[in-house]
Design an enzyme around this catalytic site. Sequence first.
Site, PDB file in Angstrom:
ATOM      1  N   THR A   1     -27.127  30.188 -20.485  1.00 41.54           N
ATOM      2  CA  THR A   1     -28.287  30.589 -21.262  1.00 41.54           C
ATOM      3  C   THR A   1     -27.767  31.207 -22.384  1.00 41.54           C
ATOM      4  OG1 THR A   1     -29.135  31.153 -18.942  1.00 41.54           O
ATOM      5  CG2 THR A   1     -30.431  32.026 -20.880  1.00 41.54           C
ATOM      6  N   TYR A  12     -19.077  30.112 -10.430  1.00 43.03           N
ATOM      7  CA  TYR A  12     -20.303  29.392 -10.765  1.00 43.03           C
ATOM      8  C   TYR A  12     -20.392  28.065 -10.300  1.00 43.03           C
ATOM      9  CZ  TYR A  12     -24.694  28.828 -13.949  1.00 43.03           C
ATOM     10  OH  TYR A  12     -25.795  28.825 -14.207  1.00 43.03           O
ATOM     11  N   LYS A  71     -21.761  32.750  -8.002  1.00 42.52           N
ATOM     12  CA  LYS A  71     -23.163  32.748  -8.394  1.00 42.52           C
ATOM     13  C   LYS A  71     -23.432  31.434  -7.910  1.00 42.52           C
ATOM     14  CE  LYS A  71     -26.170  32.096 -12.476  1.00 42.52           C
ATOM     15  NZ  LYS A  71     -26.342  31.815 -13.943  1.00 42.52           N
ATOM     16  N   VAL A 105     -28.114  36.859 -10.554  1.00 34.25           N
ATOM     17  CA  VAL A 105     -27.631  36.475 -12.063  1.00 34.25           C
ATOM     18  C   VAL A 105     -28.852  35.764 -12.513  1.00 34.25           C
ATOM     19  CG1 VAL A 105     -26.084  35.363 -13.523  1.00 34.25           C
ATOM     20  CG2 VAL A 105     -25.307  36.380 -11.751  1.00 34.25           C
TER      21      VAL A 105
END
Length: 304
Positions: free
Chosen positions: A53, A141, A169, A209
């Site tokens: 992001t 991730y 995550k 998250v």
Amino acid sequence: MTAHHDKPLFGTLLTAMVTPFKDDGSVDLAATEALAVRLVDQGCDGLVVGGTTGEYSTMTDNEHEAVFRTVKDAVGDHVALVAGAGSNDTQHTLHLSAQAQKAGMDGLLIVTPYYNKPTQTGVVAHFETVADSVELPIMLYDIPGRTGIPLSVDTLIRLAEHEKIVAVKDAKANLAEGMRVITETDLLYYSGDDGLTLPWMSIGAVGLVGVTSHVDTPRFRRLIDAMRAEDLHEALQIAHELEPVVRATMTHVPGAVAAKQILHWQGALQNHRVRLPYVDATDTELAAIKADLEGSVVSETLQF
């Protein structure tokens, strides 16, 4: 929700920060500092800096490091800072990870190598090589929608044996597989899907998250606190309130594009500049985002 997760290492509400840019496209460090302070003041006890992001994939390493240092100076004494340091190139990941460690980050978010499509054996070698190279704890991730490959249950269980690999995550949305890994390892799980925070926490994840947490940080704080207090009634009510906000932020355009646009409407960012290949939302996309937000719990904060 178990005893040894009372104070998770990286916190329980981490926003994956956007990286503000100036009108000319350069990184706006003053706006980055202000955003970090705003997020922490409103309830984040952790931040991911320079992740997906944050548009890290279109930033230079020097820009990346400047953002790390800026956020560290702004809020590093108060919350856990996790640096997005992943790449599809193991050597570049090692460089970014060393940079993050030098800048004073508290942990690393390392994404599964994307585009290359390595085998699970290659994935394990990648993560173990990174983990062996740093002093910082690592959050894996798992986001097959972006990387092309998932982390298998066996891979996650194997990686959990490494002392530096401590968290996941999850943006895979497979709660059954996640349940097994949570049951069989000490990995701290974080929902990587804003709209699945409640179900993930119901099976033992420690928090979120998120991206939508830019838009309504206090309500996400309350949601997570309710789940940690095992107040499902309260949590469910808040999750229902947040549903249209999550939809607005996560379903029409990339999260970074939507989050910047909504933050701009809220007066928290001076612009909504993104870097190619991201582009601003089209009129049709903007109309859809507005339709989701109108009448939602954040509608009064917006100036369209």
